[in-house]
Design a protein around this motif. Structure first.
Motif, PDB file in Angstrom:
ATOM      1  N   THR A 199      41.756 -41.763  37.773  1.00  0.00           N
ATOM      2  CA  THR A 199      40.540 -42.204  37.066  1.00  0.00           C
ATOM      3  C   THR A 199      40.895 -43.229  35.996  1.00  0.00           C
ATOM      4  N   VAL A 200      41.955 -42.938  35.234  1.00  0.00           N
ATOM      5  CA  VAL A 200      42.398 -43.880  34.198  1.00  0.00           C
ATOM      6  C   VAL A 200      42.836 -45.198  34.826  1.00  0.00           C
ATOM      7  N   ASN A 201      43.534 -45.133  35.955  1.00  0.00           N
ATOM      8  CA  ASN A 201      43.981 -46.366  36.617  1.00  0.00           C
ATOM      9  C   ASN A 201      42.803 -47.225  37.058  1.00  0.00           C
ATOM     10  N   PHE A 202      41.786 -46.602  37.634  1.00  0.00           N
ATOM     11  CA  PHE A 202      40.594 -47.359  38.036  1.00  0.00           C
ATOM     12  C   PHE A 202      39.883 -47.945  36.818  1.00  0.00           C
ATOM     13  N   LEU A 203      39.735 -47.131  35.769  1.00  0.00           N
ATOM     14  CA  LEU A 203      39.062 -47.606  34.556  1.00  0.00           C
ATOM     15  C   LEU A 203      39.853 -48.727  33.891  1.00  0.00           C
ATOM     16  N   LEU A 204      41.187 -48.617  33.923  1.00  0.00           N
ATOM     17  CA  LEU A 204      42.031 -49.666  33.331  1.00  0.00           C
ATOM     18  C   LEU A 204      41.818 -50.986  34.062  1.00  0.00           C
ATOM     19  N   ALA A 205      41.808 -50.942  35.399  1.00  0.00           N
ATOM     20  CA  ALA A 205      41.608 -52.164  36.185  1.00  0.00           C
ATOM     21  C   ALA A 205      40.247 -52.790  35.858  1.00  0.00           C
ATOM     22  N   ILE A 206      39.205 -51.955  35.798  1.00  0.00           N
ATOM     23  CA  ILE A 206      37.866 -52.455  35.478  1.00  0.00           C
ATOM     24  C   ILE A 206      37.844 -53.083  34.088  1.00  0.00           C
ATOM     25  N   MET A 263      39.190 -60.091  31.129  1.00  0.00           N
ATOM     26  CA  MET A 263      39.599 -61.410  31.613  1.00  0.00           C
ATOM     27  C   MET A 263      38.385 -62.299  31.879  1.00  0.00           C
ATOM     28  N   SER A 264      37.319 -61.695  32.395  1.00  0.00           N
ATOM     29  CA  SER A 264      36.098 -62.475  32.643  1.00  0.00           C
ATOM     30  C   SER A 264      35.532 -63.007  31.329  1.00  0.00           C
ATOM     31  N   TYR A 265      35.579 -62.188  30.290  1.00  0.00           N
ATOM     32  CA  TYR A 265      35.033 -62.590  28.994  1.00  0.00           C
ATOM     33  C   TYR A 265      35.914 -63.639  28.315  1.00  0.00           C
ATOM     34  N   PHE A 266      37.245 -63.416  28.305  1.00  0.00           N
ATOM     35  CA  PHE A 266      38.149 -64.297  27.561  1.00  0.00           C
ATOM     36  C   PHE A 266      38.509 -65.580  28.323  1.00  0.00           C
ATOM     37  N   TYR A 267      38.652 -65.473  29.651  1.00  0.00           N
ATOM     38  CA  TYR A 267      39.110 -66.636  30.425  1.00  0.00           C
ATOM     39  C   TYR A 267      38.020 -67.272  31.281  1.00  0.00           C
ATOM     40  N   GLY A 278      33.215 -58.204  35.972  1.00  0.00           N
ATOM     41  CA  GLY A 278      34.468 -57.451  36.037  1.00  0.00           C
ATOM     42  C   GLY A 278      34.399 -56.302  37.021  1.00  0.00           C
ATOM     43  N   LEU A 279      33.266 -55.618  37.049  1.00  0.00           N
ATOM     44  CA  LEU A 279      33.083 -54.518  37.996  1.00  0.00           C
ATOM     45  C   LEU A 279      33.164 -55.008  39.439  1.00  0.00           C
ATOM     46  N   ASN A 280      32.533 -56.146  39.704  1.00  0.00           N
ATOM     47  CA  ASN A 280      32.558 -56.707  41.058  1.00  0.00           C
ATOM     48  C   ASN A 280      33.961 -57.128  41.458  1.00  0.00           C
ATOM     49  N   LYS A 281      34.715 -57.691  40.517  1.00  0.00           N
ATOM     50  CA  LYS A 281      36.094 -58.085  40.812  1.00  0.00           C
ATOM     51  C   LYS A 281      36.948 -56.856  41.147  1.00  0.00           C
ATOM     52  N   ALA A 282      36.781 -55.792  40.375  1.00  0.00           N
ATOM     53  CA  ALA A 282      37.528 -54.558  40.636  1.00  0.00           C
ATOM     54  C   ALA A 282      37.144 -53.977  41.991  1.00  0.00           C
ATOM     55  N   LYS A 283      35.851 -54.005  42.306  1.00  0.00           N
ATOM     56  CA  LYS A 283      35.386 -53.488  43.598  1.00  0.00           C
ATOM     57  C   LYS A 283      35.972 -54.302  44.746  1.00  0.00           C
ATOM     58  N   ASP A 284      35.952 -55.628  44.620  1.00  0.00           N
ATOM     59  CA  ASP A 284      36.487 -56.494  45.683  1.00  0.00           C
ATOM     60  C   ASP A 284      37.979 -56.263  45.888  1.00  0.00           C
ATOM     61  N   LYS A 285      38.721 -56.100  44.808  1.00  0.00           N
ATOM     62  CA  LYS A 285      40.165 -55.860  44.929  1.00  0.00           C
ATOM     63  C   LYS A 285      40.450 -54.494  45.548  1.00  0.00           C
ATOM     64  N   VAL A 323      48.057 -64.362  33.835  1.00  0.00           N
ATOM     65  CA  VAL A 323      48.673 -63.916  35.095  1.00  0.00           C
ATOM     66  C   VAL A 323      49.140 -62.466  34.974  1.00  0.00           C
ATOM     67  N   PHE A 324      49.732 -62.129  33.827  1.00  0.00           N
ATOM     68  CA  PHE A 324      50.232 -60.766  33.609  1.00  0.00           C
ATOM     69  C   PHE A 324      49.108 -59.747  33.757  1.00  0.00           C
ATOM     70  N   TRP A 325      47.977 -60.002  33.121  1.00  0.00           N
ATOM     71  CA  TRP A 325      46.883 -59.027  33.173  1.00  0.00           C
ATOM     72  C   TRP A 325      46.249 -58.966  34.559  1.00  0.00           C
ATOM     73  N   ARG A 326      46.199 -60.117  35.252  1.00  0.00           N
ATOM     74  CA  ARG A 326      45.659 -60.115  36.613  1.00  0.00           C
ATOM     75  C   ARG A 326      46.521 -59.263  37.543  1.00  0.00           C
ATOM     76  N   ILE A 327      47.841 -59.414  37.443  1.00  0.00           N
ATOM     77  CA  ILE A 327      48.755 -58.629  38.281  1.00  0.00           C
ATOM     78  C   ILE A 327      48.679 -57.158  37.902  1.00  0.00           C
ATOM     79  N   THR A 328      48.654 -56.870  36.603  1.00  0.00           N
ATOM     80  CA  THR A 328      48.606 -55.477  36.136  1.00  0.00           C
ATOM     81  C   THR A 328      47.339 -54.779  36.615  1.00  0.00           C
ATOM     82  N   ALA A 329      46.216 -55.484  36.590  1.00  0.00           N
ATOM     83  CA  ALA A 329      44.949 -54.898  37.065  1.00  0.00           C
ATOM     84  C   ALA A 329      45.049 -54.533  38.536  1.00  0.00           C
ATOM     85  N   PHE A 330      45.610 -55.440  39.338  1.00  0.00           N
ATOM     86  CA  PHE A 330      45.750 -55.153  40.772  1.00  0.00           C
ATOM     87  C   PHE A 330      46.722 -53.998  41.000  1.00  0.00           C
TER      88      PHE A 330
END
Length: 448
Positions: A111-118, A124-128, A326-333, A373-380
């Protein structure tokens, strides 16, 4: 220095994911007054790099960076503490708690892993924001140089419109969808047709050891004129873009290569774009179809847009807008990784050949430091860790969840002996998977 940067990103990402995953078990265990005896980052076989007991829990860092764990009292886990299990159950032990509480404790990590990715994707969507190339803006088709893709029926200049009926919206989604797709709708020379991909397409790609699958067609930009070049005195300079050879127009690098082959062994007039102006230069093409110059591919979006090749879209999101994005990106991944996992467990696809271990994870981090890049890889990786932990293997969280669901439905709790044997079988299965994945890494390093 590159190694230091890569290994630092790898260890930081891995440590963050492990600590938060184990915290997902630790917090509900504490909330339900279950004793946690150990909380470890990495494994402490024989000795620890650091440990300190606070209250009833020993917190530490092991020396073997293959994961981490929390040791919960009264639970059959990788510690195989049969001595404790032989004693009478105590009220603070995991086995004494109601099944629903044990289920929450076991699901806490994933659950924490899924929430962390989201959370990361939202941040990332907000900042970048997003910088992307709409598929409709790729006017002259794509670059297909991979021989396996060409053999399957794709050619340079093809526009990929849809994969398995799903319309392609952006360039970034093309390679992944083609990799696992079956029916590719293309446009070639103004006509649409369907390319049926071979079932073992992924296996062929892995066996070929070629890098890259589908790229953007890019200009032929000179990045260096070597002192030894037979065209050094021609007037060609760094930054020049070759746009034609004699009467043969060459907007893209692949067209330049065709022109070099067409006029090999000849002296030609080359049309060059320099600082926005067009000039003509005399160049020699070797008998092998070479110019003796160094050219660049992999231009940045800014370069390609400035040169007028592609029009990228940039989208910024407000604070509240970033949540659904962000939710849609997590769902797609998540869907994407599930498809990849399905391919791996289908022997006919040959995808299992591409399974990698820690070396493969290390390799996906860049040799430069980029927080984006670091956060994108970590989320995946967080999504990957969550999905893998949900597999119904007894040594993983998913195995415990299966037994708990059985208990809740049937009203019968599996015996401690059965759980011990199941844990042992699951542990050996897990070791076999780890050995296979990391063995693949070693094989590729030696023979790849």
């Amino acid at each position: 220095m590159e190694f230091v940067i890569k290994i630092s990103q790898f260890l930081l990402s891995l440590s963050l994911l492990i600590v938060l995953h184990e915290l997902g078990h630790f917090i509900p265990a504490k909330l339900f007054k279950t004793r946690v005896e150990k909380f470890y980052l990495f494994f402490d076989i024989k000795f620890s790099l650091f440990k300190k007991k606070i209250g009833e829990t020993v917190y530490g860092i092991g020396w073997l960076p293959l994961g981490g764990y929390v040791k919960i009292a009264g639970m059959i886990d990788e510690s195989m503490d049969t001595e404790q299990m032989a004693q009478e159950p105590q009220p603070w032990e995991f086995r004494s708690k109601p099944a629903w509480q044990r289920l929450i404790i076991m699901l806490g990590g994933v659950t924490v892993n899924f929430l962390l990715a989201i959370f990361i994707y939202i941040g990332m969507s907000y900042f970048y924001g997003d910088t992307f190339l709409p598929n409709e803006n790729i006017k002259d088709g794509l670059a297909i140089e991979n021989t396996v893709a060409i053999k399957a029926g794709l050619l340079t200049g093809d526009k990929i419109l849809a994969v398995d009926g799903d319309k392609i919206e952006t360039f970034s989604e093309i390679s992944e969808k083609v990799l696992f797709g079956k029916e590719i709708l293309i446009e070639r020379n103004g006509s649409q047709s369907t390319v049926t991909m071979p079932e073992d397409f992924l296996a062929q790609l892995l066996d070929s050891k070629e890098k890259g699958l589908i790229d953007l067609r890019e200009p032929f930009i000179i990045v260096k004129v070597p002192d030894t070049s037979y065209n050094k005195s021609s007037g060609i300079k760094k930054g020049d873009i070759i746009s034609g050879i004699n009467d043969f127009e060459t907007k893209y690098a692949d067209e330049v290569k065709l022109g070099l082959e067409k006029f090999k062994g000849q002296e030609v007039t080359v049309n060059v774009i320099r600082n926005g102006s067009k000039i003509k230069l005399p160049l020699k093409i070797s008998d092998e179809g070479k110019l003796g110059l160094v050219y660049a591919s992999g231009s940045t979006p800014a370069t390609l847009e400035a040169l007028g090749y592609y029009k990228y879209d940039v989208k910024d999101y407000g604070f509240f807008e970033s949540f659904p994005v962000g939710l849609n990106k997590a769902k797609d991944k998540l869907i994407s990784y599930w498809d990849q996992l399905g391919a791996i467990f289908s022997p006919s696809t040959g995808a299992y050949k591409g399974v990698g271990g820690f070396k493969a994870i290390y390799d996906i981090f860049p040799s430069f430091w980029s927080w984006q890049v670091f956060w994108r890889i970590t989320a995946f990786l967080s999504i990957m860790l969550a999905v893998l932990n949900l597999l119904p293997i007894p040594a993983l969280d998913g195995g415990h969840v299966v037994f708990l669901l059985y208990e809740m439905v049937s009203g019968r709790k599996p015996g401690d002996k059965f759980m011990e044997y199941a844990q042992m079988v699951g542990f050996f299965l897990l070791i076999a998977l780890v050995l296979f994945a990391n063995g693949n890494d070693i094989y590729k390093a030696i023979f790849g």
